[in-house]
Design a protein around this motif. Structure first.
Motif, PDB file in Angstrom:
ATOM      1  N   ILE A 284       0.812  -1.218   0.000  1.00  0.00           N
ATOM      2  CA  ILE A 284       0.000   0.000   0.000  1.00  0.00           C
ATOM      3  C   ILE A 284       0.842   1.264   0.000  1.00  0.00           C
ATOM      4  O   ILE A 284       0.335   2.353  -0.252  1.00  0.00           O
ATOM      5  N   GLY A 285       2.139   1.136   0.274  1.00  0.00           N
ATOM      6  CA  GLY A 285       2.998   2.310   0.302  1.00  0.00           C
ATOM      7  C   GLY A 285       3.465   2.773  -1.060  1.00  0.00           C
ATOM      8  O   GLY A 285       4.059   3.845  -1.176  1.00  0.00           O
ATOM      9  N   ARG A 286       3.207   1.979  -2.124  1.00  0.00           N
ATOM     10  CA  ARG A 286       3.622   2.383  -3.465  1.00  0.00           C
ATOM     11  C   ARG A 286       2.855   3.637  -3.892  1.00  0.00           C
ATOM     12  O   ARG A 286       1.683   3.811  -3.569  1.00  0.00           O
ATOM     13  N   TRP A 287       3.526   4.481  -4.675  1.00  0.00           N
ATOM     14  CA  TRP A 287       2.969   5.802  -4.983  1.00  0.00           C
ATOM     15  C   TRP A 287       1.664   5.754  -5.770  1.00  0.00           C
ATOM     16  O   TRP A 287       0.843   6.657  -5.679  1.00  0.00           O
ATOM     17  N   PHE A 288       1.439   4.690  -6.520  1.00  0.00           N
ATOM     18  CA  PHE A 288       0.254   4.626  -7.374  1.00  0.00           C
ATOM     19  C   PHE A 288      -0.936   3.964  -6.688  1.00  0.00           C
ATOM     20  O   PHE A 288      -2.017   3.867  -7.272  1.00  0.00           O
ATOM     21  N   GLY A 334      -6.383  14.239  -5.537  1.00  0.00           N
ATOM     22  CA  GLY A 334      -5.153  13.512  -5.268  1.00  0.00           C
ATOM     23  C   GLY A 334      -5.280  12.003  -5.329  1.00  0.00           C
ATOM     24  O   GLY A 334      -4.285  11.306  -5.567  1.00  0.00           O
ATOM     25  N   ASN A 335      -6.498  11.466  -5.125  1.00  0.00           N
ATOM     26  CA  ASN A 335      -6.678  10.015  -5.188  1.00  0.00           C
ATOM     27  C   ASN A 335      -7.078   9.546  -6.584  1.00  0.00           C
ATOM     28  O   ASN A 335      -7.278   8.352  -6.808  1.00  0.00           O
ATOM     29  N   ASN A 336      -7.189  10.466  -7.531  1.00  0.00           N
ATOM     30  CA  ASN A 336      -7.479  10.083  -8.911  1.00  0.00           C
ATOM     31  C   ASN A 336      -6.335   9.228  -9.448  1.00  0.00           C
ATOM     32  O   ASN A 336      -5.154   9.532  -9.242  1.00  0.00           O
ATOM     33  N   VAL A 337      -6.664   8.176 -10.159  1.00  0.00           N
ATOM     34  CA  VAL A 337      -5.655   7.219 -10.603  1.00  0.00           C
ATOM     35  C   VAL A 337      -4.605   7.876 -11.498  1.00  0.00           C
ATOM     36  O   VAL A 337      -3.409   7.528 -11.423  1.00  0.00           O
ATOM     37  N   VAL A 338      -5.003   8.832 -12.331  1.00  0.00           N
ATOM     38  CA  VAL A 338      -4.048   9.510 -13.206  1.00  0.00           C
ATOM     39  C   VAL A 338      -3.055  10.318 -12.372  1.00  0.00           C
ATOM     40  O   VAL A 338      -1.833  10.271 -12.597  1.00  0.00           O
ATOM     41  N   PHE A 339      -3.562  11.073 -11.400  1.00  0.00           N
ATOM     42  CA  PHE A 339      -2.680  11.865 -10.538  1.00  0.00           C
ATOM     43  C   PHE A 339      -1.730  10.961  -9.773  1.00  0.00           C
ATOM     44  O   PHE A 339      -0.532  11.253  -9.661  1.00  0.00           O
ATOM     45  N   ARG A 340      -2.252   9.843  -9.246  1.00  0.00           N
ATOM     46  CA  ARG A 340      -1.408   8.946  -8.459  1.00  0.00           C
ATOM     47  C   ARG A 340      -0.248   8.417  -9.289  1.00  0.00           C
ATOM     48  O   ARG A 340       0.895   8.373  -8.821  1.00  0.00           O
ATOM     49  N   TYR A 341      -0.517   7.995 -10.496  1.00  0.00           N
ATOM     50  CA  TYR A 341       0.546   7.428 -11.325  1.00  0.00           C
ATOM     51  C   TYR A 341       1.552   8.485 -11.779  1.00  0.00           C
ATOM     52  O   TYR A 341       2.749   8.219 -11.871  1.00  0.00           O
TER      53      TYR A 341
END
Length: 504
Positions: A284-288, A334-341
């Motif tokens: 769960i610590g991975r940035w994406f 910030g939790n949007n998948v595009v932003f996370r990746y």
């Protein structure tokens, strides 16, 4: 544009488009600072040079304190660390006028696996500790979630973790404290030496001396934490499940609850594991990865229990990336998948940098529309506490973390005078009730906590009077230590550092 116009434009940007400043300035600054900080810490630790420098640093603190004594003791002392660098929302107003003593102590001094202890300086962070200890197969029994929390802050204030139902608060795993007191001398205190001072240091907020080293217990760490998620769909079921999982004699090294409404939440239990079942590993610590509180919510929405294995360091810092859930008010997408990746690898921004860029307008906005509190209550009063928070603020998620409170001397005395199980009810966010009034609301909550023989974490706004504060916290031993170590002119009382009027 006039200077007043420039200031107004800046305040408008900070309020309505703060995420722009966070993304393009604070995130990169935070990212590169972490690279520098952890690289430096790793080199110092590997070279084992910190113990050589520690004695010189302590003598430098002594020199500054003795200089204050010789200068006439006109104003009390405090650390020179800027208020914006602390992780709490407010800054101490006293920092503007007090005599500042520089304490630049940021290193791990010793890890003694034979003795089962780690000794470190007060500005060592939780992130720093997990990097050093877990690689060696060890951890501290109580490791609070946020990477940037410091050992000194957690000793002088307080710290809690989901293992606290087994080990107590952060202070309860500490073996000894080293302090420079008002006359410039160095005192080491423990349960067997200067024990009255040892029990008085926690919750004292630097009002008894300057902390220069802390020795803590360490315990073996395994690679993963096996986490089990138990969704609950009524208040009664959640309280019952939480209390049952907390009180189990065997197992459940970690217990935590997240409430998403008054009648829905998830109780999580965890136990260390050397291996992970195939297909159930979740780093769960991975940035994406999704923010942890959002990930937990999926078990509630699907109404299905689940089990997964989380790398132990990821587990310890599971709430860091989203600053629990406060970051959703700063970076709404910030939790949007595009932003996370694309940018998740830089999250989170440093809380200290967020404070530095708040400005007066943002501070006022937060004060009028934000409620950040941790209230510590006997677990038997959990249901009543949740009903109160629903009525007064209606903020969700709510964080629930159990801890045992032993009957030790010091500021915290358990209800009925014997070891008792308590729970931290953490509420952080924007109230959803009409006519929220920060002062009146907080005072009503504080009164409830006092009636239940509970405690308020003092990093947040407190509107108690001095008499009410002394009703909540036992000052009998603390007052004796203030007198014994001549603190009256040297340091303010703890109340004078933590009440709302003392903070800006």
């Amino acid at each position: 544009m006039t200077s007043g116009g420039n200031q107004g434009w800046l305040e408008y940007m900070l309020i309505h488009y703060r995420w722009v400043i966070v993304i393009f300035f604070l995130l990169p600054a935070s990212f590169f600072y972490d690279i520098y900080y952890y690289t430096r810490s790793w080199i110092i630790f590997k070279l084992n040079s910190a113990p050589l420098h520690h004695g010189k640093r302590v003598k430098e603190v002594q020199r500054q304190v003795r200089e204050w004594n010789e200068s006439g003791k006109e104003v009390p002392m405090c650390t020179a660390r800027p208020g914006w660098q602390t992780i709490s929302f407010r800054e101490g107003a006293y920092k503007r006028t007090f005599h500042k003593v520089a304490i630049n102590m940021v290193d791990i001094l010793e890890i003694n696996t034979d003795k089962g202890t780690v000794r470190c300086e007060p500005l060592v962070t939780m992130g720093q500790l997990t990097h050093a200890l877990i690689d060696l197969g060890w951890t501290i029994p109580v490791l609070p979630e946020m990477d940037d929390l410091t050992v000194g802050g957690l000793v002088m204030g307080t710290g809690i973790e989901t293992s606290s139902h087994k080990f107590g608060l952060f202070q309860h795993m500490c073996v000894s404290f080293e302090l420079v007191v008002a006359d410039g001398s160095v005192i080491t205190c423990s349960e067997t030496s200067n024990e009255d001072l040892f029990y008085s240091v926690p919750w004292s907020y630097g009002s008894l001396g300057f902390l220069t080293a802390v020795e803590m217990k360490i315990v073996p760490a395994e690679r993963f934490v096996k986490v089990e998620y138990k969704p609950c769909h009524s208040l009664e079921n959640l309280v019952k499940t939480f209390e049952e999982e907390t009180s189990k004699a065997e197992g459940n090294q970690f217990v935590e609850g997240l409430m998403y409404s008054l009648n829905s939440g998830v109780v999580m239990t965890g136990n260390m594991s050397t291996t992970a079942e195939p297909g159930k590993l979740n780093a769960i610590g991975r940035w994406f990865k999704p923010w942890f509180f959002k990930h937990v919510e999926t078990y509630l929405k699907n109404d299905k229990r689940g089990t997964e294995y989380i790398p132990i360091r990821d587990y310890y810092h599971r709430h860091t990336r989203a600053i629990f859930w406060e970051i959703q008010d700063i970076i709404p997408f910030g939790n949007n998948v595009v932003f996370r990746y694309l940018l998740g690898w830089m999250v989170p921004p440093k809380v200290s940098l967020l404070k530095l860029t708040q400005g007066k307008a943002v501070k006022e906005l937060y004060e009028k529309n934000h409620f950040i509190q941790d209230m510590l209550l006997p677990v038997a009063d959990l249901k009543d506490a949740l009903l109160l928070f629903e009525k007064e603020v209606k903020i969700y998620p709510i964080w629930l973390c159990p801890f045992k409170l032993p009957q030790n001397p010091g500021m915290l005395q358990p209800v009925h005078g014997k070891e008792t199980m308590y729970v931290d009810v953490g509420t952080y966010g924007v109230p959803k009730v009409e006519n929220f009034e920060p002062v009146e609301t907080t005072r009503r909550v504080e009164e409830f906590v006092r009636e239940k023989k509970g405690f308020q974490m003092m990093y947040a706004d407190s509107y108690m009077t001095r008499e009410e504060y002394r009703q909540m916290f036992d000052h009998s031993l603390y007052d004796k230590m203030r007198l014994k170590y001549c603190c009256e002119k040297a340091f303010p009382e703890v109340y004078d550092k933590v009440n709302r009027q003392a903070r800006i």
